[in-house]
Design an enzyme around this catalytic site. Structure first.
Site, PDB file in Angstrom:
ATOM      1  N   LYS A 120       1.073  -0.964  -0.349  1.00  0.00           N
ATOM      2  CA  LYS A 120       0.006  -0.194   0.202  1.00  0.00           C
ATOM      3  C   LYS A 120       0.953   1.256   0.538  1.00  0.00           C
ATOM      4  O   LYS A 120       2.053   1.032   0.359  1.00  0.00           O
ATOM      5  CB  LYS A 120      -0.938   0.296   0.872  1.00  0.00           C
ATOM      6  CG  LYS A 120      -2.004  -0.744   1.363  1.00  0.00           C
ATOM      7  CD  LYS A 120      -2.829  -0.859   2.650  1.00  0.00           C
ATOM      8  CE  LYS A 120      -3.603  -1.626   2.746  1.00  0.00           C
ATOM      9  NZ  LYS A 120      -4.765  -1.602   1.059  1.00  0.00           N
ATOM     10  N   ARG A 145     -10.387 -11.166   2.016  1.00  0.00           N
ATOM     11  CA  ARG A 145     -11.376 -12.477   1.339  1.00  0.00           C
ATOM     12  C   ARG A 145     -10.628 -13.815   1.490  1.00  0.00           C
ATOM     13  O   ARG A 145     -11.324 -14.849   1.350  1.00  0.00           O
ATOM     14  CB  ARG A 145     -11.417 -11.497  -0.217  1.00  0.00           C
ATOM     15  CG  ARG A 145     -10.410 -11.808  -1.188  1.00  0.00           C
ATOM     16  CD  ARG A 145     -11.133 -10.813  -2.304  1.00  0.00           C
ATOM     17  NE  ARG A 145     -10.868  -9.195  -2.112  1.00  0.00           N
ATOM     18  CZ  ARG A 145     -11.073  -8.738  -3.113  1.00  0.00           C
ATOM     19  NH1 ARG A 145     -11.494  -9.285  -4.117  1.00  0.00           N
ATOM     20  NH2 ARG A 145     -11.146  -7.146  -2.572  1.00  0.00           N
ATOM     21  N   GLU A 170      -6.437  -9.757   1.155  1.00  0.00           N
ATOM     22  CA  GLU A 170      -6.286 -10.547   0.869  1.00  0.00           C
ATOM     23  C   GLU A 170      -7.213 -11.173   2.448  1.00  0.00           C
ATOM     24  O   GLU A 170      -7.767 -12.386   2.695  1.00  0.00           O
ATOM     25  CB  GLU A 170      -4.881 -10.432   2.624  1.00  0.00           C
ATOM     26  CG  GLU A 170      -5.055  -9.755   3.884  1.00  0.00           C
ATOM     27  CD  GLU A 170      -5.484  -7.743   3.181  1.00  0.00           C
ATOM     28  OE1 GLU A 170      -5.179  -7.217   2.007  1.00  0.00           O
ATOM     29  OE2 GLU A 170      -6.342  -7.824   4.346  1.00  0.00           O
TER      30      GLU A 170
END
Ligand code: BES
Ligand code: MN
Ligand code: ZN
Length: 508
Positions: free
Chosen positions: A286, A360, A358
């Site tokens: 990110k 899910r 991640e």
């Protein structure tokens, strides 16, 4: 802090702060309710003058302080606006109690007495529960690792809801106990969410769930990497693989499951939470701006742990199983990679296109476990799943996806009642088509379009035909600004909502 009920004369009550909640007053002819006029006369008539001058109007969140004369009785009176009586609901009372608590805490008060408002719209029992929740929720603060401030004082230690009649005070004991159980459980959820990644890696989150379970009498199992491997939970293991802090699956259980084949008996409801204790994005890392907030990426898990605590304390007549998938998403030489093919416990193969999707992947194994191990009547999962949800609905409500319109409608109603709003979102075959993989069964992203819906479609592949709802709480689990009973930071969203849903569950 403790909340209780008492009856007596407000003019003679020993309190550091007597909070007097008042509905909006008529702008042309402001007039105190008769009950208050009597109290005010005994305290020197200060409230009357505040109201007569129009200086206090009873608007939501408005406060005014007056200092009564006389030896006995309260040190201060804080008027708290409730807003229009015609629109009064439980949350108006929750907010007013929060405002009163903050006013009292700001004046270093220890004993707060709240004059229980009477209104035709909100009955005594639900009003007492809401006031209790508001006060306790407002009293929460994340202290972190700061040293205690020696000048801070004790804070508010006692809150008394004051009634005219003894029978009324007795009648609200149970709602006060319920409100206390729920609010303290929500504060536990907030605390877990506020704790940073280094303080609460997956093993520590599991320990907190165990500690809570022991305290309230829930059965609790924790699976570490060995057990996860034995159960072929390749998905949660893949996400946790990049961190030196290995993943955990936590199972908390309340009540007994219905005998096999039996049609009657207690329904089984599974609550499943995303417990990513820190989400850096992994190899698909990110941007660094506000990445620290990703310490709350286990808010779904926190809500499940908090809700399970309240379920146990309220002794709900249901079989409720709380399941938490805990993992830390970090980039390293052992991290899972974009392009990886991962076999989940269900046997379905996940093509990882973005390691930042991640949640899910963790939930794939947790949901499959819930569905196959318990064959539940319903599954509700909570997850800070997608940034797209924050854009779509903001912090106004959580988005709900699922396979069962009736369950979604009951969640929506529970959201209204608990003021943890939920809004139904579409989940169609097209969303499921968007995540079909050519080299596995499912891709873990469906691209930018309808990102929350394709994430939900991914989860749907792991719950079979079971009645299921997914709550994306990415926009509601964290707040920068806070509110009357909400400090900035983690909200503990989901606890009040789930309890409202479960308390109104149709009899099995
Ligand atoms: N935990 C995030 C979602 C999130 C974002 C929660 C903001 C709370 C606030 C999640 O794991 C994530 O990174 N989702 C990605 C998915 C994408 C890569 C398909 C996202 O939403 O950008
Ligand atoms: Mn992510
Ligand atoms: Zn995440």
């Amino acid at each position: 802090m403790k909340v209780r009920a008492a009856s007596g004369d407000p003019a003679r009550v020993a309190a550091d702060v007597l909070a007097v909640p008042l509905f909006s007053l008529d702008a042309q002819a402001p007039e105190l309710p008769a009950r208050l006029r009597r109290v005010d006369a005994a305290l020197g008539g200060r409230i009357e003058s505040l109201v007569a001058t129009g200086d206090f109007r009873g608007r939501p969140g408005e406060t005014s302080t007056v200092y009564p004369d006389g030896e006995e009785g309260p040190t201060r009176i804080v008027l708290v606006g409730l807003g229009d009586e015609s629109k009064a609901d439980a949350d108006a009372l929750r907010r007013a109690a929060g405002t009163a608590l903050k006013a009292a805490a700001g004046r270093k008060a220890e004993r707060l007495v709240v004059l229980a408002p009477s209104s035709r719209r909100v009955r005594h029992a639900p009003a007492a529960r809401a006031l209790t929740e508001g006060a306790l929720l407002a009293s929460y603060r994340f202290e972190g690792w700061r040293e205690e401030d020696p000048d801070a004082g004790k804070g508010v230690t006692d809150v008394t809801l004051l009634y005219d009649r003894t029978a009324d005070a007795r009648g609200v004991r149970r709602p006060i106990a319920e409100g206390t159980a729920i609010a303290e459980s929500q504060n536990l959820a907030r605390e877990l969410s506020n704790l940073p990644g280094n303080a609460l890696p997956p093993a520590a989150l599991a320990r907190e769930a165990q500690k809570m379970s022991r305290a309230v009498g829930l059965r609790c199992r924790v699976f570490g990497p060995t057990e996860l491997k034995r159960r072929n939970m390749g998905a949660i293991l893949a996400v946790g693989g990049g961190s030196a802090n290995p993943p955990r699956l936590v199972v908390m259980e309340h009540g007994k499951r219905r005998a096999r084949g039996a049609r009657r008996g207690r329904p089984t409801v599974c609550l499943v939470g995303k417990g990513v204790t820190f989400d850096s994005g992994g190899i698909s890392i990110k941007p660094s701006a506000a990445m620290d907030e990703m310490k709350h990426d286990m808010s779904g898990a926190a809500a499940v742990i908090g809700a399970m605590r309240a379920v146990a304390l309220l002794k709900l007549p249901l079989h409720v199983v709380g399941i938490v998938g805990a993992a830390e998403n970090l980039p390293s030489g052992t991290a899972y990679r974009p392009g990886d093919l991962v076999r989940s416990a269900s046997g379905k193969v996940i093509e990882v296109l973005n390691t930042d999707a991640e949640g899910r992947v963790v939930l794939a194994d947790a949901l499959h476990f819930a569905n196959t191990e318990y064959e539940p009547d319903a599954i509700v999962d909570l997850a800070t799943l997608t940034g797209a949800m924050v854009i779509a609905l903001g912090s106004w409500c959580s988005g709900a996806y699922g396979s069962d319109d009736d369950l979604l409608e009951r969640l929506r109603k529970a959201g209204e009642a608990s003021a943890e709003r939920v809004w139904p979102m579409p989940l169609w075959q097209g969303h499921k088509d968007a995540i079909k993989s050519r080299v596995g069964d499912l891709k873990n992203t469906g691209g930018r379009e309808a990102g929350s819906a394709t994430a939900a479609a991914f989860l749907a592949a792991f719950v079979g035909d079971t009645s299921w709802a997914h709550l994306d709480i990415a926009g509601t689990a964290w707040t920068g600004k806070g509110g009357p009973y909400q400090p900035p930071g983690a909200t503990g969203v989901g606890v009040r909502l789930l309890i409202e849903l479960l308390q109104s569950w149709r009899k099995g």
